[in-house]
Design a protein around this motif. Structure first.
Motif, mmCIF file in Angstrom:
data_model
loop_
_atom_site.group_PDB
_atom_site.id
_atom_site.type_symbol
_atom_site.label_atom_id
_atom_site.label_comp_id
_atom_site.label_asym_id
_atom_site.label_seq_id
_atom_site.Cartn_x
_atom_site.Cartn_y
_atom_site.Cartn_z
ATOM 1 N N ARG A 124 -10.519 -7.395 -2.091
ATOM 2 C CA ARG A 124 -10.257 -6.906 -3.368
ATOM 3 C C ARG A 124 -11.583 -5.905 -4.147
ATOM 4 N NH1 ARG A 124 -11.649 -11.209 -6.005
ATOM 5 N NH2 ARG A 124 -9.743 -12.619 -5.964
ATOM 6 N N SER A 125 -12.313 -5.782 -3.602
ATOM 7 C CA SER A 125 -13.145 -4.491 -3.591
ATOM 8 C C SER A 125 -12.705 -3.579 -2.793
ATOM 9 C CB SER A 125 -14.838 -5.066 -3.219
ATOM 10 O OG SER A 125 -15.353 -6.199 -3.580
ATOM 11 N N GLU A 126 -12.065 -4.076 -1.112
ATOM 12 C CA GLU A 126 -11.445 -2.655 -0.852
ATOM 13 C C GLU A 126 -10.227 -1.923 -1.609
ATOM 14 O OE1 GLU A 126 -10.460 -4.348 2.997
ATOM 15 O OE2 GLU A 126 -12.590 -4.422 4.124
ATOM 16 N N ARG A 183 0.864 -1.302 0.348
ATOM 17 C CA ARG A 183 1.007 0.245 -0.484
ATOM 18 C C ARG A 183 1.342 1.155 -0.562
ATOM 19 N NH1 ARG A 183 -5.174 1.956 1.327
ATOM 20 N NH2 ARG A 183 -5.708 -0.492 1.644
ATOM 21 N N LEU A 227 -9.579 -1.749 -4.705
ATOM 22 C CA LEU A 227 -10.411 -1.127 -5.915
ATOM 23 C C LEU A 227 -11.321 -0.067 -5.598
ATOM 24 C CD1 LEU A 227 -11.971 -4.233 -7.579
ATOM 25 C CD2 LEU A 227 -10.568 -2.422 -8.714
ATOM 26 N N HIS A 228 -11.791 0.126 -4.383
ATOM 27 C CA HIS A 228 -12.412 1.495 -3.757
ATOM 28 C C HIS A 228 -11.144 2.041 -3.435
ATOM 29 C CE1 HIS A 228 -13.282 4.056 -0.058
ATOM 30 N NE2 HIS A 228 -14.595 3.739 -0.972
ATOM 31 N N ASP A 229 -10.029 1.465 -2.628
ATOM 32 C CA ASP A 229 -8.885 2.347 -2.364
ATOM 33 C C ASP A 229 -8.200 3.272 -3.910
ATOM 34 O OD1 ASP A 229 -9.853 2.768 0.191
ATOM 35 O OD2 ASP A 229 -8.110 0.761 0.671
ATOM 36 N N GLY A 230 -8.158 3.034 -5.201
ATOM 37 C CA GLY A 230 -7.731 3.003 -6.080
ATOM 38 C C GLY A 230 -5.635 2.504 -6.352
#
Length: 355
Positions: free
Chosen positions: A181-183, A141, A185-188
């Motif tokens: 995975r969705s998180e 990250r 994508l949410h955080d770009g």
């Protein structure tokens, strides 16, 4: 920034992205994965519980001309995983790929399980992947790059008898991976998260896994060599695949459960036992690695070399999976339509012939 500085930065980034950490790397699929990446020129960090076997494996991989760091680690210990990650980044550099392979299982009907066995299988197979993913993500990250590969199973979509603890853990791995995975994508974030579902693999687990059945365990045919799984995992890591199913048997198991789960339940009530147990009695002094590592000169392969396939396992990515699920949906629609027509035909017949 001058040309020389650009070249240094490019070389640094390239080196960082060629560092892989593999859990469960002392034997089985993890051992094959570590060798697959080493052969491709990656520097490799190897995590596993048994220090002597891990050291021998590391010495062999250095023969590929890469740096190898072996760290005895129990992945069920979150702090140990975090410490190992910090050591790898300090001694080798930024981890570009993290592969969660470590697993533990127990062959037994639920009625023969104890809470301690279920807890340990869950800690290693599920929480080990959670702890590894969290340690990897914390570092990736910050850099906004990296790849995490979680290793699932056909048993993460269709459970089998005698492995309830393992199946439950693999289902949990899939749920955790999809949520994360969705998180991402949410955080770009430019962090790739892949899940690779494997078929039966010829590894030492069938000789050293906890076993309460009284008979020797075996993989459900068809059986593949661990190098087949290793190639699939590296493919997923390098080609940014969301999901990957390895082998027709994996695809068939998932499709069958979508199409006719009740029928599969009944089939596995008998075939699930026959397919996982041999007629040979299990020795009373057989090794058991669930709660403590088993010493010995084990490597990637188990005792099924004579039947295990070294090639021929197709890869199904998310595109194929969607097509398969679409076909299953059409099949379900056809069954529903047939049932509806049959019901209406029966109603009309009853009206015509009340008797």
């Amino acid at each position: 920034m001058n040309h020389q500085e650009c070249h240094v930065m490019e070389r640094t980034e390239r080196t960082q992205n060629r560092i892989v950490l593999v859990t469960g790397a002392g034997a089985g699929v993890g051992r094959a994965v570590a060798e697959e990446f080493a052969r491709a020129g990656y520097d490799v960090a190897m995590l596993s519980r048994e220090p002597e076997r891990l050291a021998r494996a590391a010495a062999q991989l250095r023969g590929y001309g890469v740096r190898v760091l072996a760290i005895p680690t129990d992945v069920a210990d979150a702090q140990a995983v975090e410490s190992a990650a910090s050591r790898v980044e300090s001694e080798l550099g930024a981890i570009g790929v993290w592969v969660n392979v470590a697993m533990a299982t127990v062959f037994a009907p639920v009625s023969a399980l104890c809470a301690r066995d279920v807890e340990r299988a869950t800690q290693v197979t599920y929480l080990g992947q959670v702890y590894g993913t969290m340690a990897a993500l914390a570092r990736m990250r910050r850099r906004n790059r990296g790849t995490i590969v979680n290793v699932g199973s056909a048993l993460a979509s269709r459970s089998v008898p005698l492995q309830a603890a393992y199946c439950g853990a693999k289902f949990a791995v899939r749920g955790f991976t999809d949520a994360l995975r969705s998180e991402i994508l949410h955080d770009g974030l430019d962090v790739q998260l892949s899940l690779v579902d494997l078929p039966a693999i010829n590894t030492p687990q069938f000789d050293w896994a906890a076993n309460r059945t009284g008979k020797r365990a075996r993989p459900v045919a068809p059986v593949y060599q661990p190098e087949v799984a290793a190639r699939a995992i590296r493919f997923a890591a390098e080609h940014r695949r969301r999901t990957l199913w390895l082998g027709w048997s994996t695809a068939r198991a998932i499709a069958a459960d979508l199409l006719a789960p009740g029928l599969v339940d009944r089939y596995l009530a008998s075939a699930g036992y026959r397919g996982q147990l041999t007629d040979e009695p299990r020795a009373s002094d057989a090794p058991d690695n669930l709660h403590a590592p088993v010493p010995g000169d084990f490597d990637a392969h188990g005792r099924f070399d004579s039947e295990a396939r070294s090639a021929g396992a197709p890869l199904f990515t998310e595109r194929h999976a969607q097509a398969l699920k679409g076909g299953v949906a059409l099949g379900l629609l056809g069954l529903f339509a047939a049932a509806l027509l049959g019901t209406r035909w029966g109603e009309r017949r009853q009206v015509r012939d009340p008797s």
